[in-house]
Write a protein that holds these residues in place. Sequence first.
Motif, PDB file in Angstrom:
ATOM      1  N   MET A   1       0.825  -1.182   0.000  1.00  0.00           N
ATOM      2  CA  MET A   1       0.000   0.000   0.000  1.00  0.00           C
ATOM      3  C   MET A   1       0.878   1.259   0.000  1.00  0.00           C
ATOM      4  O   MET A   1       0.560   2.238  -0.679  1.00  0.00           O
ATOM      5  N   LEU A   2       1.970   1.210   0.745  1.00  0.00           N
ATOM      6  CA  LEU A   2       2.865   2.359   0.812  1.00  0.00           C
ATOM      7  C   LEU A   2       3.493   2.655  -0.555  1.00  0.00           C
ATOM      8  O   LEU A   2       3.538   3.804  -0.982  1.00  0.00           O
ATOM      9  N   ILE A   3       3.918   1.625  -1.251  1.00  0.00           N
ATOM     10  CA  ILE A   3       4.538   1.803  -2.565  1.00  0.00           C
ATOM     11  C   ILE A   3       3.543   2.380  -3.564  1.00  0.00           C
ATOM     12  O   ILE A   3       3.880   3.271  -4.347  1.00  0.00           O
ATOM     13  N   SER A   4       2.312   1.912  -3.540  1.00  0.00           N
ATOM     14  CA  SER A   4       1.309   2.458  -4.466  1.00  0.00           C
ATOM     15  C   SER A   4       1.042   3.932  -4.176  1.00  0.00           C
ATOM     16  O   SER A   4       0.807   4.717  -5.099  1.00  0.00           O
ATOM     17  N   GLN A   5       1.112   4.334  -2.911  1.00  0.00           N
ATOM     18  CA  GLN A   5       0.963   5.754  -2.560  1.00  0.00           C
ATOM     19  C   GLN A   5       2.146   6.567  -3.077  1.00  0.00           C
ATOM     20  O   GLN A   5       1.976   7.675  -3.569  1.00  0.00           O
ATOM     21  N   PHE A   6       3.369   6.012  -2.943  1.00  0.00           N
ATOM     22  CA  PHE A   6       4.558   6.683  -3.475  1.00  0.00           C
ATOM     23  C   PHE A   6       4.422   6.898  -4.972  1.00  0.00           C
ATOM     24  O   PHE A   6       4.708   7.972  -5.489  1.00  0.00           O
ATOM     25  N   GLN A   7       3.972   5.865  -5.682  1.00  0.00           N
ATOM     26  CA  GLN A   7       3.886   5.935  -7.137  1.00  0.00           C
ATOM     27  C   GLN A   7       2.789   6.869  -7.610  1.00  0.00           C
ATOM     28  O   GLN A   7       2.926   7.530  -8.637  1.00  0.00           O
TER      29      GLN A   7
ATOM     30  N   TYR B   1      13.904  10.237  -4.547  1.00  0.00           N
ATOM     31  CA  TYR B   1      12.544   9.867  -4.157  1.00  0.00           C
ATOM     32  C   TYR B   1      12.324   8.391  -4.455  1.00  0.00           C
ATOM     33  O   TYR B   1      12.568   7.921  -5.561  1.00  0.00           O
ATOM     34  N   LEU B   2      11.865   7.628  -3.480  1.00  0.00           N
ATOM     35  CA  LEU B   2      11.663   6.191  -3.614  1.00  0.00           C
ATOM     36  C   LEU B   2      10.393   5.904  -4.407  1.00  0.00           C
ATOM     37  O   LEU B   2       9.306   6.322  -4.028  1.00  0.00           O
ATOM     38  N   LEU B   3      10.547   5.174  -5.516  1.00  0.00           N
ATOM     39  CA  LEU B   3       9.409   4.831  -6.366  1.00  0.00           C
ATOM     40  C   LEU B   3       8.953   3.396  -6.180  1.00  0.00           C
ATOM     41  O   LEU B   3       7.762   3.107  -6.230  1.00  0.00           O
ATOM     42  N   ASN B   4       9.895   2.494  -5.995  1.00  0.00           N
ATOM     43  CA  ASN B   4       9.566   1.085  -5.840  1.00  0.00           C
ATOM     44  C   ASN B   4      10.672   0.425  -5.034  1.00  0.00           C
ATOM     45  O   ASN B   4      11.841   0.799  -5.156  1.00  0.00           O
TER      46      ASN B   4
END
Length: 133
Positions: free
Chosen positions: A1-7, A55-58
């Motif tokens: 969920m966190l990664i999808s928010q980052f993306q 910035y962390l994308l994945n």
Amino acid sequence: MLISQFQSAYSPSKELSLDESLLHFRRRLNFRVYIKNKKSRYGLKFFELTTSDGYLLNVELYSGSVKEDDESDNTKTEAVVMRLMKPYLMKGHELFMDNYYNSYELSEKLLSFKTHTNGTLRSNRRSNPKKFS
């Protein structure tokens, strides 16, 4: 969920970077790694896709074994790169990576997905064409 928010929160520029990092962790865990040349020798290894400004994308946690892919012709490192890059393929990005990930075959595969690669290439990779040896 966190990664999808980052993306979804950030649209990256053209340049992307792929690297690994080690999170210090000394307790017992079957997928904890040991890297003797690092200051923090024991830890959890992460594969990270970031923008040029960090910035962390994945991100993917190394868990000791590779997930089974339907693309059986991929090497382990190619599979990691393709999983991390999946949301950013066909968008004209440039991927910067070191010689751990980079290979001639991977660069060709990413180019077919309109993604250019930059980085060093190990001269002793088996998949290199003879003209690069």
